[in-house]
Design an enzyme around this catalytic site. Structure first.
Site: not given
Length: 326
Positions: A222, A227, A253-254
């Site tokens: 990430s 992006g 992010g999870d």
């Protein structure tokens, strides 16, 4: 395929919204919200919203488990956590116009016996073909090679393993003989692992390709507003999607990890994986807590993701990462 998440160091995320954070000043909160969290819990929450059955394993303090009990019952998520004495840590998220300031605590100190109880609980449940997500930091007292040892056991049982961690646990896991199938560091975590900056897409792609060459099937990195990079045997692409209104960045992010898992459940190709993972992350940004909006919204976002192939400078990237090297 059954899906499990593992969170050794869960947290209650307390999000405090301020007009403006000024160090040293006294502030009055605009709002305060608590969510059961920790990376694996957040992944499970998003997968449940997607309609994917999921069971959550790990270690959970028995003194303040009520927010987790409520989340697991509401989604629903199968609760397979091992309860231990003590209170699960509370992480503070300070949100103002500049973004989110995270103050994370270490978590309950555990011993080897408690960690092994959670591992044994998981290993008794899995079977060949299952997908296991290992996510988050390790609490004090948990050996830094805990993930590395667990990956070996899970892969030997015929499971696919997704790893999302950082620092020494990530280094140990990627220095081991048996590697996870998928890793999802962010740019800073990967640079820390290598001990050198990754200032542009070319250097980032080289690092990801080196991990793939060592045996990681899918490397997702990430990159924040730039992006994300996705690299597998099918090639490498970047995925970008315009970000709309942000309700909370906590757990984005999870959510991307959850999108990768959802794609694996579909046996999706690289482009579909990149689209779904990016859509999950951006969709979550518009929601408070580790939640997704309705499924048509996520599907529409996935269609809008911009996919760009990545070609290395040399055309063939050498393996530059050796076990244990920073």
């Amino acid at each position: 395929m059954r899906t499990f998440t593992v969170t050794f160091n869960p947290a209650i995320d307390q999000t405090v919204t301020l007009d403006r954070l000024v160090p040293g000043d006294v502030h009055r909160a605009r709002s305060v919200r608590q969510n059961a969290g920790g990376k694996g819990v957040n992944v499970a929450s998003c997968l449940a919203d997607w309609g994917m059955p999921v069971a959550a394993f790990g270690l959970l303090g028995s003194d303040n488990a009520a927010p987790f009990d409520a989340l697991f019952a509401a989604k629903p998520i199968e609760d397979r956590f091992t309860r231990i004495a003590g209170a699960t840590r509370v992480n503070l998220k300070l949100v103002d116009v500049a973004g989110t300031t995270d103050i994370n605590l270490d978590g309950i100190a555990v011993d080897a016996g408690q960690a092994e109880m959670a591992v044994a609980n998981l290993c008794q449940a899995v079977r060949e073909g299952d997908l296991v997500v290992l996510a988050g930091s390790l609490p004090p007292g948990c050996a830094p090679d805990t993930y590395a040892a667990l990956i070996a056991r899970l892969r030997a049982a015929g499971c696919r393993v997704v790893l999302d961690t950082s620092g020494l646990p990530l280094k140990c896991a990627l220095a081991a003989d048996v590697l996870p199938d998928v890793v999802k560091p962010n740019r800073e975590e990967l640079a820390q692992l290598l001990g050198r900056p990754l200032p542009d897409l070319a250097t980032l792609a080289e690092a990801a390709a080196a991990l793939h060459a060592r045996g990681v099937s899918l490397v997702a990195v990430s990159m924040g507003e730039d992006g994300a990079l996705f690299l597998s045997e099918a090639g490498a692409v970047t995925a970008r999607l315009a970000i709309g209104q942000i309700a909370s960045t906590v757990g984005a992010g999870d959510a991307m990890v959850a999108g990768i898992v959802a794609a694996l459940g579909e046996n999706a190709d690289l482009e579909r994986t990149a689209r779904l993972a990016t859509a999950f992350a951006v969709a979550k940004l518009g929601m408070a807590g580790p939640n997704l909006p309705d499924l048509p919204t996520v599907h529409a976002l996935a269609e809008d993701v911009s996919i760009t192939p990545v070609i290395s400078r040399s055309g063939a990237i050498e393996n530059k990462i050796e076990a244990g090297e920073e």
